[in-house]
Motif scaffolding. Structure first.
Motif, PDB file in Angstrom:
ATOM      1  N   TYR A  99      -8.131  -1.568  -0.825  1.00  0.00           N
ATOM      2  CA  TYR A  99      -6.674  -1.457  -0.765  1.00  0.00           C
ATOM      3  C   TYR A  99      -5.998  -2.816  -0.609  1.00  0.00           C
ATOM      4  O   TYR A  99      -4.973  -3.083  -1.256  1.00  0.00           O
ATOM      5  CB  TYR A  99      -6.266  -0.490   0.356  1.00  0.00           C
ATOM      6  CG  TYR A  99      -6.694   0.932   0.077  1.00  0.00           C
ATOM      7  CD1 TYR A  99      -5.974   1.727  -0.805  1.00  0.00           C
ATOM      8  CD2 TYR A  99      -7.845   1.459   0.656  1.00  0.00           C
ATOM      9  CE1 TYR A  99      -6.381   3.024  -1.092  1.00  0.00           C
ATOM     10  CE2 TYR A  99      -8.255   2.759   0.367  1.00  0.00           C
ATOM     11  CZ  TYR A  99      -7.532   3.536  -0.505  1.00  0.00           C
ATOM     12  OH  TYR A  99      -7.929   4.826  -0.795  1.00  0.00           O
ATOM     13  N   ALA A 100      -6.573  -3.684   0.201  1.00  0.00           N
ATOM     14  CA  ALA A 100      -6.001  -5.030   0.335  1.00  0.00           C
ATOM     15  C   ALA A 100      -6.127  -5.785  -0.982  1.00  0.00           C
ATOM     16  O   ALA A 100      -5.195  -6.496  -1.389  1.00  0.00           O
ATOM     17  CB  ALA A 100      -6.682  -5.783   1.469  1.00  0.00           C
ATOM     18  N   ALA A 101      -7.270  -5.646  -1.652  1.00  0.00           N
ATOM     19  CA  ALA A 101      -7.429  -6.306  -2.954  1.00  0.00           C
ATOM     20  C   ALA A 101      -6.428  -5.746  -3.961  1.00  0.00           C
ATOM     21  O   ALA A 101      -5.856  -6.498  -4.762  1.00  0.00           O
ATOM     22  CB  ALA A 101      -8.856  -6.127  -3.457  1.00  0.00           C
ATOM     23  N   ALA A 102      -6.179  -4.432  -3.911  1.00  0.00           N
ATOM     24  CA  ALA A 102      -5.195  -3.833  -4.821  1.00  0.00           C
ATOM     25  C   ALA A 102      -3.803  -4.410  -4.574  1.00  0.00           C
ATOM     26  O   ALA A 102      -3.087  -4.754  -5.521  1.00  0.00           O
ATOM     27  CB  ALA A 102      -5.183  -2.313  -4.641  1.00  0.00           C
ATOM     28  N   VAL A 103      -3.424  -4.520  -3.311  1.00  0.00           N
ATOM     29  CA  VAL A 103      -2.117  -5.112  -2.993  1.00  0.00           C
ATOM     30  C   VAL A 103      -2.042  -6.540  -3.512  1.00  0.00           C
ATOM     31  O   VAL A 103      -1.004  -6.977  -4.029  1.00  0.00           O
ATOM     32  CB  VAL A 103      -1.857  -5.055  -1.474  1.00  0.00           C
ATOM     33  CG1 VAL A 103      -0.642  -5.899  -1.099  1.00  0.00           C
ATOM     34  CG2 VAL A 103      -1.649  -3.607  -1.030  1.00  0.00           C
ATOM     35  N   SER A 104      -3.151  -7.276  -3.414  1.00  0.00           N
ATOM     36  CA  SER A 104      -3.141  -8.679  -3.843  1.00  0.00           C
ATOM     37  C   SER A 104      -2.911  -8.830  -5.341  1.00  0.00           C
ATOM     38  O   SER A 104      -2.630  -9.940  -5.813  1.00  0.00           O
ATOM     39  CB  SER A 104      -4.452  -9.360  -3.444  1.00  0.00           C
ATOM     40  OG  SER A 104      -5.502  -9.080  -4.351  1.00  0.00           O
ATOM     41  N   CYS A 105      -3.048  -7.739  -6.092  1.00  0.00           N
ATOM     42  CA  CYS A 105      -2.829  -7.761  -7.543  1.00  0.00           C
ATOM     43  C   CYS A 105      -1.411  -7.341  -7.940  1.00  0.00           C
ATOM     44  O   CYS A 105      -1.055  -7.413  -9.134  1.00  0.00           O
ATOM     45  CB  CYS A 105      -3.824  -6.829  -8.229  1.00  0.00           C
ATOM     46  SG  CYS A 105      -5.556  -7.246  -7.984  1.00  0.00           S
ATOM     47  N   LEU A 106      -0.617  -6.870  -6.996  1.00  0.00           N
ATOM     48  CA  LEU A 106       0.721  -6.383  -7.321  1.00  0.00           C
ATOM     49  C   LEU A 106       1.672  -7.533  -7.625  1.00  0.00           C
ATOM     50  O   LEU A 106       1.605  -8.604  -7.009  1.00  0.00           O
ATOM     51  CB  LEU A 106       1.286  -5.567  -6.156  1.00  0.00           C
ATOM     52  CG  LEU A 106       0.613  -4.230  -5.856  1.00  0.00           C
ATOM     53  CD1 LEU A 106       1.215  -3.624  -4.598  1.00  0.00           C
ATOM     54  CD2 LEU A 106       0.744  -3.275  -7.043  1.00  0.00           C
ATOM     55  N   ASP A 107       2.586  -7.273  -8.540  1.00  0.00           N
ATOM     56  CA  ASP A 107       3.643  -8.238  -8.853  1.00  0.00           C
ATOM     57  C   ASP A 107       4.822  -8.008  -7.921  1.00  0.00           C
ATOM     58  O   ASP A 107       5.042  -6.890  -7.431  1.00  0.00           O
ATOM     59  CB  ASP A 107       4.079  -8.056 -10.305  1.00  0.00           C
ATOM     60  CG  ASP A 107       4.943  -9.203 -10.809  1.00  0.00           C
ATOM     61  OD1 ASP A 107       4.900 -10.293 -10.205  1.00  0.00           O
ATOM     62  OD2 ASP A 107       5.651  -9.001 -11.816  1.00  0.00           O
ATOM     63  N   GLY A 108       5.586  -9.056  -7.665  1.00  0.00           N
ATOM     64  CA  GLY A 108       6.828  -8.921  -6.926  1.00  0.00           C
ATOM     65  C   GLY A 108       6.705  -8.930  -5.416  1.00  0.00           C
ATOM     66  O   GLY A 108       7.681  -8.645  -4.717  1.00  0.00           O
ATOM     67  N   LYS A 185      -3.514   0.371   2.640  1.00  0.00           N
ATOM     68  CA  LYS A 185      -3.665   1.747   2.151  1.00  0.00           C
ATOM     69  C   LYS A 185      -2.370   2.530   2.362  1.00  0.00           C
ATOM     70  O   LYS A 185      -1.891   3.222   1.442  1.00  0.00           O
ATOM     71  CB  LYS A 185      -4.822   2.417   2.881  1.00  0.00           C
ATOM     72  CG  LYS A 185      -5.133   3.829   2.422  1.00  0.00           C
ATOM     73  CD  LYS A 185      -6.363   4.359   3.164  1.00  0.00           C
ATOM     74  CE  LYS A 185      -6.758   5.746   2.690  1.00  0.00           C
ATOM     75  NZ  LYS A 185      -7.964   6.236   3.410  1.00  0.00           N
ATOM     76  N   LEU A 186      -1.794   2.419   3.553  1.00  0.00           N
ATOM     77  CA  LEU A 186      -0.525   3.096   3.824  1.00  0.00           C
ATOM     78  C   LEU A 186       0.570   2.613   2.869  1.00  0.00           C
ATOM     79  O   LEU A 186       1.357   3.410   2.342  1.00  0.00           O
ATOM     80  CB  LEU A 186      -0.085   2.833   5.263  1.00  0.00           C
ATOM     81  CG  LEU A 186      -0.870   3.514   6.377  1.00  0.00           C
ATOM     82  CD1 LEU A 186      -0.382   3.012   7.728  1.00  0.00           C
ATOM     83  CD2 LEU A 186      -0.717   5.028   6.289  1.00  0.00           C
ATOM     84  N   PHE A 187       0.613   1.314   2.659  1.00  0.00           N
ATOM     85  CA  PHE A 187       1.628   0.720   1.787  1.00  0.00           C
ATOM     86  C   PHE A 187       1.540   1.308   0.380  1.00  0.00           C
ATOM     87  O   PHE A 187       2.556   1.676  -0.226  1.00  0.00           O
ATOM     88  CB  PHE A 187       1.421  -0.795   1.762  1.00  0.00           C
ATOM     89  CG  PHE A 187       2.331  -1.540   0.826  1.00  0.00           C
ATOM     90  CD1 PHE A 187       3.673  -1.696   1.115  1.00  0.00           C
ATOM     91  CD2 PHE A 187       1.833  -2.095  -0.347  1.00  0.00           C
ATOM     92  CE1 PHE A 187       4.514  -2.405   0.259  1.00  0.00           C
ATOM     93  CE2 PHE A 187       2.660  -2.798  -1.206  1.00  0.00           C
ATOM     94  CZ  PHE A 187       4.008  -2.952  -0.905  1.00  0.00           C
ATOM     95  N   LEU A 188       0.328   1.431  -0.147  1.00  0.00           N
ATOM     96  CA  LEU A 188       0.158   1.976  -1.494  1.00  0.00           C
ATOM     97  C   LEU A 188       0.448   3.482  -1.535  1.00  0.00           C
ATOM     98  O   LEU A 188       1.042   3.979  -2.499  1.00  0.00           O
ATOM     99  CB  LEU A 188      -1.263   1.697  -1.982  1.00  0.00           C
ATOM    100  CG  LEU A 188      -1.564   0.214  -2.228  1.00  0.00           C
ATOM    101  CD1 LEU A 188      -3.058   0.005  -2.469  1.00  0.00           C
ATOM    102  CD2 LEU A 188      -0.751  -0.327  -3.398  1.00  0.00           C
ATOM    103  N   LEU A 189       0.069   4.200  -0.481  1.00  0.00           N
ATOM    104  CA  LEU A 189       0.360   5.634  -0.427  1.00  0.00           C
ATOM    105  C   LEU A 189       1.864   5.907  -0.373  1.00  0.00           C
ATOM    106  O   LEU A 189       2.345   6.916  -0.885  1.00  0.00           O
ATOM    107  CB  LEU A 189      -0.307   6.257   0.797  1.00  0.00           C
ATOM    108  CG  LEU A 189      -1.817   6.449   0.739  1.00  0.00           C
ATOM    109  CD1 LEU A 189      -2.352   6.849   2.110  1.00  0.00           C
ATOM    110  CD2 LEU A 189      -2.179   7.509  -0.298  1.00  0.00           C
TER     111      LEU A 189
END
Length: 212
Positions: A99-108, A185-189
């Motif tokens: 989940y942290a790696a996923a956030v690190s790929c987000l734009d903006g 994880k919470l942020f993405l959910l």
């Protein structure tokens, strides 16, 4: 300061725990513990945290130079950079947790504050999470930025990569990186839903001191 034999066993135990619970995979992730004024134990290159043994660990100095043992992780220089920046830190943990790696790929994202303070424990254990620019794994071009940012932040998020956290002890670093992963994880959910993060006042009351 933790004695070297105890530090070795602590690293192996932490590595096994991270791997069993899916916070690392394959040969990703690395851990380190400070064992003297200028020595650091760190997991070796190409190893799985699920199988690393005490005798496999490398020793580097605070400049990231290999001192003894197997070849260290190619990201050992980042561990040294965080420990230089935070003289009271005793350990560093880096993972590629999902989940942290996923956030690190987000734009903006706000590069000064990549995750909102959704919970009190995130504010207490992580504080603010800066997002560092992308560098290929092992690229020492990241070293200076990481060291400078770590002087005021114990946790960093590496773009398109994952989190790295320094703590007073290995246990503290593990607690913080796990809290970071759960908040990611919470942020993405919650993306797309109205949220109610902590207020600035609530956050300030809980954030750790900058150099703790």
């Amino acid at each position: 300061m933790t004695a070297a034999p105890d530090a070795r066993e602590s690293i192996v135990s932490a590595a096994r725990s991270l791997f069993r619970r899916g916070l690392t995979h394959g040969s990703t992730g690395n851990l380190s513990v400070r064992i003297g004024d200028d020595r650091v134990l760190v997991t070796p290159t190409g190893s799985s945290l699920g199988t690393v043994e005490a005798g496999d660990l490398s020793v580097i100095d605070l400049r990231g130079r290999h001192v003894e043992g197997p070849k260290p992780s190619k990201e050992a220089f980042l561990h040294a950079a965080l420990l230089r920046a935070r003289p009271r830190a005793g350990a560093v943990v880096h993972t590629h947790s999902t989940y942290a790696a996923a956030v690190s790929c987000l734009d903006g994202l706000d590069p000064r504050d990549a995750l909102p303070p959704l919970t009190a424990y995130f504010a207490m254990r992580v504080g603010r999470l800066p997002l560092l620019p992308y560098f290929a794994p092992g690229d020492r071009g990241l070293e200076r930025t990481a060291e400078e940012t770590a002087r005021t932040h114990s946790a960093l998020l590496l773009s398109n990569h994952g989190p790295i956290v320094a703590g007073a002890s290995l246990g503290a670093a593990l607690d913080a990186i796990e809290e970071l992963e759960e908040t990611a994880k919470l942020f993405l959910l919650l993306r797309g839903l109205p949220t109610r993060p902590l207020t600035p006042e609530q956050r300030r009351a809980l954030e750790p001191p900058p150099l703790s």
